[in-house]
Design a protein around this motif. Structure first.
Motif, PDB file in Angstrom:
ATOM      1  N   ARG A  52      59.477  15.157 109.646  1.00 58.01           N
ATOM      2  CA  ARG A  52      58.446  16.169 109.904  1.00 58.01           C
ATOM      3  C   ARG A  52      57.075  15.594 109.553  1.00 58.01           C
TER       4      ARG A  52
ATOM      5  N   GLU B 212      59.933  18.632 118.417  1.00 61.45           N
ATOM      6  CA  GLU B 212      59.700  20.064 118.239  1.00 61.45           C
ATOM      7  C   GLU B 212      58.299  20.236 117.667  1.00 61.45           C
TER       8      GLU B 212
ATOM      9  N   VAL C  61      55.694  22.649 115.965  1.00 62.37           N
ATOM     10  CA  VAL C  61      55.675  23.901 115.212  1.00 62.37           C
ATOM     11  C   VAL C  61      54.284  24.508 115.331  1.00 62.37           C
TER      12      VAL C  61
ATOM     13  N   VAL D 251      58.665  27.553 117.250  1.00 63.41           N
ATOM     14  CA  VAL D 251      58.922  26.141 117.501  1.00 63.41           C
ATOM     15  C   VAL D 251      58.990  25.931 119.008  1.00 63.41           C
TER      16      VAL D 251
END
Lengths: 160, 296, 805
Positions: free
Chosen positions: B71, B135, B137, B146
């Motif tokens: 992330r 993905e 966010v 998302v």
């Protein structure tokens, strides 16, 4: 909130302050408000690199930053590269190898090279050329500049 | 070339930024690394009434590993990505693509979120995100959602971000075993936007191609996933002939436009050539030839 | 004798530039300056119906707005060097004729506010059809830019030297080709900058700018503003951030900012931004050329014919049409052929204006000539090196008078050429090519040679006029090329030299210190060189300035001559002081001593002290003070004769280049593998500086050949308005350039030096075009248009591969 606001920063080891509207570019603030005209403006869209300075130790375009964004930051400009009247090895090497002609791109070139040699102290010629492509020069064909950066890297590595 | 006047806010967190965004709505623009927006301001091609500067929102800058994915906070600098050992080992395609994003002094400021949200058709990061099914966010007044990369990049510099929303994080799958990657780019000068760039990731299973991921930038209004070419590889394997067939198919899947630097036909041709080169290099890496040169 | 000349001395200029202490025009501290910003036409061609600046005038911080109405009321159009009635004012008055043409100027407290106010000016335009191609512009029905001229042809000359018809009739081989040369600039990293301040009490307008000459343009600005020349002061700050000829064309802005300062009464500072620079500063012309070559079947060139369409944009801006005529004396290049015809059209279109750009028209010229020579070699199945050998002017022929009037001062073209072939390992490169071709690679070797003219004779430009016009009694002939220098010795024997030049990075302070150190027996560190131009205090002429590769030849000559004048004076003074007979003493090693030695004599310091402190001791008739000014003027710079022959430059160097390239057959990317360049620029004063000039010039030429173009669409909209689209080569594109020198001293300059500031900028396009053509010869591809972009080249490759073989 578009009114001028007070901006404080450390430039070349000295605390400096001034007032600037939020839209004022860092390059203009350094040059016109702090009188540090060694940082040059060549394109104002981040390609030529003449305005490159060190922001918290890392090279960045001062034409692509607002002065207000540098509030509280530590900056180094070309005026801070030589210490106590002694030229930095990069400056010596540019002098020795004719790494400048008109000298207009030189401050940005030196700032970018300084940052680059810290992240890559032993570069190949190809890596030097790739790194220096961050700053445009129209006088030299880059020939003397590439030699100078190589020589400075060699000298800085061998220095104690 | 001086910016027009604007009101300026520098929120200290994502939450504060969202609140400001809610207050000023369409009058506001978010300022991330500024390597694209500030030139637009300087040219006066953009004249927002309000600038919301995210550079003091420290909660948006991070690189975190989770099981199977990484992330990245939207304000993570490209330079941080470039020198991150975690990115190097877990997201090597992103690491390789980063070398093509501008120059070191622009990567000092440029951010991953800024690049993705700007969605320049020739930019490298949207192609990587598209290839890897990133993905994205997105946080807004209604909370967080998302968005898969396939639904994020909508058109020329247009994304799925709605008014009042901001990109806060991008999640990318970590490198799987038996995988190889390559980012191939042709540009006129080092550091320029791509004429064409290809992001490739292949995962092998013995002699088969378990999965292939391909995306192009510079070959259409947005980064484009080359699914038809992937299928050829997944069905027919990674032999030279099949790689050529996939590359040829890739060239049919793109919809490039002409500009000063390249014609439609040339861009299409480059998609073919660079897809082949990227696949060959990726395959070499997947087979353990990890020392393949960064640039061919 | 020469202890310092010839040494690779580090430059005196560098410490200040390396530490951020250089003072460029934008760095000048000013008292209460205002900033200017310019409103520019968004249209390629449009009538200006009205301008409403009221809202801008009422905006915060605005001191004034200047428009075309002010230009009409208070200025004159600039003088132009052609007969066509083309009125060129410092602001658009009736129409805008290119995208980016200045329409109005706002003067405000700072640049931010000035740009804010620009957005408030309302201009009503009536868009008109536009034309951008120079051939299209001459077709019937083309939009006419200047109605008074009746056509878009600003100038047309048909000039014939020798028996061209006869040569073509007798030729065994005739080659014909059409070439296109692109519009490109040099985009110095420092843009234009102007500070204008008017003192109403004295009536003096002072303009400080990064203008580098020629100072004939001072007269043009004075005339445009209606000022006496001694009320217009031009000052050039200590540093100029590059020019490469481009900053010559700043002069209309000197006029408009001067006008703004006079109208508003404030100090006006205008720093051009990059967008403005790309839109509307200056560039070389784009040219369409039709060239024919006649030769014998042994490769001997008999004649050439050329038809040119040179695109000068919306107006003729002085010194245009130099784009066409500047190289007139070296139109034959380094070759012996005696028959030459030029049919030259100077054409107005809706593009930005042109002017000198490094190599001024020589890049165009040698691209055509050298491509033709290669095409001849190809036709005859000969080695391109051999064809060149057979046509060179021979070393015994100097000084050599060309058919068009050039007087080549010195040279050994065959020797320099062979040196280049040897340095590059030409034969080995050809062997490598055989191996590469066998392996299916596209590998090419290109040659280019050129005569490198420097120090323009101001008379060349009048070739644009018909000889009948030049023959009129009221016509004032133009000729000459001069430069000045003043040398002063202070009471302690140290020296200050003051130059009338405006360098842009060429290291004049270093060069002059080296020269004077040798002349006066000092060390370079004993000499301070002042090179800031100021028209009120320097000695200068209309040809002064740092352009046309002048300094290495005229500037150095003036400095040496001034020092020699002082040496003579010191000898006469020593004779008087020591009661020695005249002619018995000589100046040597920094002192005056008896001819043949025998006594230590008097040192420079001893003589200087006596001369300054005891003027009563000076011999009768000797002027006090140790100061001498020399003005060096070329004696061979006549105005053109009735047959259009003119020695258009004053020294002529030579360049020979070898380049090896490889083309990626898939991406069409060109990789330069070797680039060897040999120069004869006479005596080299500082090899470090010389190499820097050559390498920089080479990359400029390659920039125009491969990357850079000021591009327009067919409607005249501009496509290269940023450094994202105008591709300045960076360090990762630049090849390594291997430089060698072969010196034949010029007999016409004091030190034997010639200019070399433009040098390889004029050969690089030819060299790379020849190398790429050679690489692609197996596919039947010949490069005739620049820039060779990968996209364009790939289309050529693609078409060739589709052709039935």
């Amino acid at each position: 909130m578009a009114e001028p606001r007070k901006i404080r920063m450390t430039v070349n080891g000295q605390a400096r302050e001034g007032w600037a509207e939020p839209r004022r570019l860092l390059a203009d603030f350094l040059r016109e408000d702090l009188g540090l005209t060694g940082t040059h403006i060549g394109c104002e869209h981040g390609i030529c690199g003449a305005c490159t300075v060190l922001l918290n130790g890392e090279a960045a375009r001062s034409c692509l930053m607002l002065a207000v964004q540098a509030d509280g930051a530590e900056l180094m400009t070309i005026e801070g590269l030589a210490r106590g009247g002694v030229l930095h090895p990069l400056q010596e090497a540019f002098w020795e190898h004719h790494g400048l002609q008109c000298g207009f791109c030189t401050p940005g070139m030196l700032m970018a090279a300084y940052d680059f040699l810290r992240v890559n102290p032993d570069p190949t010629e190809e890596e030097i050329r790739e790194a220096l492509s961050a700053v445009l020069c129209r006088c030299t064909g880059y020939q003397g500049i590439v030699r100078a950066v190589k020589a400075a890297a060699d000298r800085m590595r061998s220095a104690p | 070339m001086k910016p027009p006047p604007f009101d300026y806010y520098a929120p200290a967190s994502a939450a504060e930024a969202l609140e400001l965004l809610g207050r000023y709505g369409a009058d506001a623009r978010l300022l991330a690394g500024g390597q694209s927006l500030v030139p637009l301001l300087n040219f006066r091609l953009s004249a927002p009434a309000v600038i919301i500067d995210l550079n003091r929102a420290t909660d948006l800058a991070y690189i975190k590993e989770e099981t199977g994915r990484v992330r990245l906070g939207a304000m993570t600098r490209q330079r941080a990505i470039e020198f991150s050992p975690l990115v190097k080992s877990r997201l090597p395609l992103l690491a390789e693509a980063t070398r093509w994003v501008g120059h070191l002094p622009t990567r000092t400021r440029g951010t991953v979120g800024g690049s993705l949200a700007h969605s320049d058709p020739a930019a490298e990061y949207p192609a990587v995100a598209t290839a890897l099914d990133a993905e994205l966010v997105v946080r807004g007044p209604a909370g967080e959602r998302v968005v898969p990369a396939a639904e994020f990049f909508l058109g020329l510099m247009t994304t799925a971000l709605q008014p009042g929303e901001m990109l806060v994080e991008v999640r990318l799958p970590a490198l799987a075993s038996n995988s190889g990657w390559a980012f191939e780019e042709f540009s006129r000068r080092h550091g320029d936007f791509a004429i064409v760039g290809i992001a490739a990731m292949v995962t092998t299973e013995r002699d088969r191609c378990r999965s292939a991921r391909l995306a192009a930038c510079g070959a259409g209004p947005v980064a484009v996933r080359l699914r038809g070419a992937e299928e050829i590889l997944e069905q027919g394997g990674l032999g030279d002939l099949n790689i050529n067939a996939a590359a040829a198919r890739a060239a049919e899947l793109v919809d490039p436009s002409a500009d000063l630097h390249a014609s439609v036909e040339y861009r299409r041709h480059l998609v073919h050539v660079l897809t082949r080169r990227a696949l060959k290099r990726a395959l070499e890496r997947a087979r353990g030839g990890g020392a393949a040169p960064l640039r061919s | 004798m020469a202890k310092w000349v010839g040494q690779p001395l580090k430059r005196v200029e560098d410490p200040r530039l390396l530490t951020g202490r250089g003072v460029f025009v934008a760095d000048l501290p000013l008292k209460d300056p205002y900033a200017a910003a310019i409103l520019r036409s968004p249209h390629a061609h449009a009538r200006i119906r009205s301008i409403d600046a009221s809202a801008a005038l009422a905006a915060r911080g605005v001191a004034g707005v200047i428009t075309g109405a002010d230009a009409l009321a208070h200025t004159q159009p600039f003088a132009v060097g052609v007969q066509a009635p083309v009125k060129y004012y410092c602001l658009a008055t009736d129409k805008a004729r290119f995208v980016g043409e200045p329409v109005a100027v706002v003067i405000a407290r700072d640049r931010y506010l000035a740009e804010d106010a620009l957005e408030l000016i309302q201009v009503e335009y009536e868009p008109l059809p536009a034309v951008v191609d120079p051939e299209d512009a001459l077709k019937p029905g083309a939009p006419i830019l200047h109605e008074a001229a009746g056509s878009n042809q600003a100038c047309h000359r048909e000039i014939v030297y020798g028996d061209v018809e006869g040569a073509f009739a007798a030729a065994a081989v005739v080659i014909r080709e059409r070439f296109r040369f692109p519009k490109y600039s040099s985009t110095p990293i420092e843009t234009y900058g102007v500070v204008a301040a008017y003192d109403a009490a004295s009536g003096v307008l002072t303009i400080t700018s990064n203008f580098m000459g020629p100072f004939i343009l001072h007269a043009l600005v004075a005339r445009a503003l209606g000022l006496a020349e001694n009320r217009l002061r031009f000052v050039v700050p200590p540093e100029i951030g590059g020019s490469f000829g481009i900053k010559t064309s700043i002069f209309p802005y000197l006029a408009v900012m001067g006008l703004a300062a006079m109208r508003t009464g404030v100090t006006v500072r205008w720093i051009e931004d990059r967008r403005e620079h790309l839109l509307a500063s200056s560039s070389g012309v784009d040219r369409v050329a039709y060239r024919e070559l006649a030769a014998r079947d042994d490769g001997t060139i008999l004649a050439m014919r050329t038809r040119w369409y040179d695109n000068v944009g919306g107006y003729v801006r002085s010194p245009e049409p130099g784009c066409t005529f500047r190289p007139v004396g070296n139109w034959v290049g380094p070759y012996r052929f005696a028959n030459l015809a030029a049919d030259a059209h100077v054409v107005l279109t809706n593009k930005s204006l042109t002017g000198p750009n490094r190599g001024y028209a020589c890049g165009h010229l040698y691209f055509e000539i050298e491509r033709m020579v290669d095409l001849l070699a190809q036709r005859l199945g000969m080695d391109p090196a051999e064809v060149r050998r057979r046509n060179f002017i021979q070393p015994g022929q100097f000084p050599y008078r060309t058919p068009s009037g050039g007087l080549y001062d010195s040279g050994d073209y065959p020797a320099a050429f062979e040196r280049a072939l040897e340095a590059a390992g030409y034969d080995k490169l050809l062997e490598e090519q055989k191996r590469a071709r066998a392996a299916g690679r596209l590998y090419g070797v290109g040659l280019a040679v050129a005569v490198d003219p420097s120090v323009s004779n101001m008379g060349y430009i009048t070739i644009a006029l018909d000889p009948a016009v030049r023959a009129r009694p009221e016509y004032l002939p133009k000729s000459g090329a001069i430069e000045s220098a003043t040398v002063k010795i202070d009471p302690l024997g140290k020296v200050t030299a003051i130059l009338g030049t405006a360098p842009q990075g060429q290291g004049h302070q270093t060069i002059v210190a080296q020269i004077i150190a040798d002349e006066l027996g000092l060390a370079p560190g004993d000499i301070t060189v002042v090179d800031e131009m100021d028209t009120f205090t320097r000695v200068w002429g209309i040809s002064s300035g740092t352009y046309s590769s002048r300094f290495g030849s005229v500037g150095t000559s003036a400095a040496a001559l001034a020092a020699r004048k002082l040496k003579d004076k010191l000898v006469r003074l020593a004779c008087a002081l020591t009661e020695a007979p005249a002619e018995s003493l000589v100046f040597a090693d920094g002192r005056v001593m008896p001819r043949g030695g025998g006594s230590r004599g008097l040192t420079l310091k001893e003589l200087a002290g006596r001369a300054h402190w005891n003027t009563q001791a000076l011999p009768p008739g000797m002027e006090p003070a140790l100061e001498a000014t020399a003005v060096f003027g070329f004696p061979l710079a006549d105005s053109p004769d009735a047959q259009d022959r003119v020695n258009s430059s004053n020294t002529y160097g030579f360049i020979a280049e070898v380049m090896a390239v490889e083309v990626d057959p898939e991406t069409a990317e060109i990789k330069i593998l070797r680039y060897v360049t040999v120069h004869d620029a006479g005596v080299i004063i500082n090899p470090l500086i010389a190499e820097g000039q050559i390498a920089g010039g080479a990359l400029h030429g390659l920039g125009g050949a491969l990357w850079e173009e000021l591009a327009y669409d067919s409607e005249g909209q501009f496509l290269s308005g940023s450094f994202i689209d105008y591709l300045v080569p960076s360090a990762s594109q630049a090849p390594v350039i291997e430089v060698e020198h072969l010196a034949t001293p010029s007999p016409f300059t004091t030190l034997g030096a010639k200019g070399l500031g433009e040098a390889s900028s004029m050969t690089a396009p030819a060299a790379v075009a020849n190398a790429v053509s050679d690489a692609l010869a197996p596919l039947g591809i010949a490069i005739t248009e620049l820039p060779i972009t990968p996209s364009r080249l790939w289309h050529l490759l693609d078409a060739a591969r589709r052709r039935p073989r």
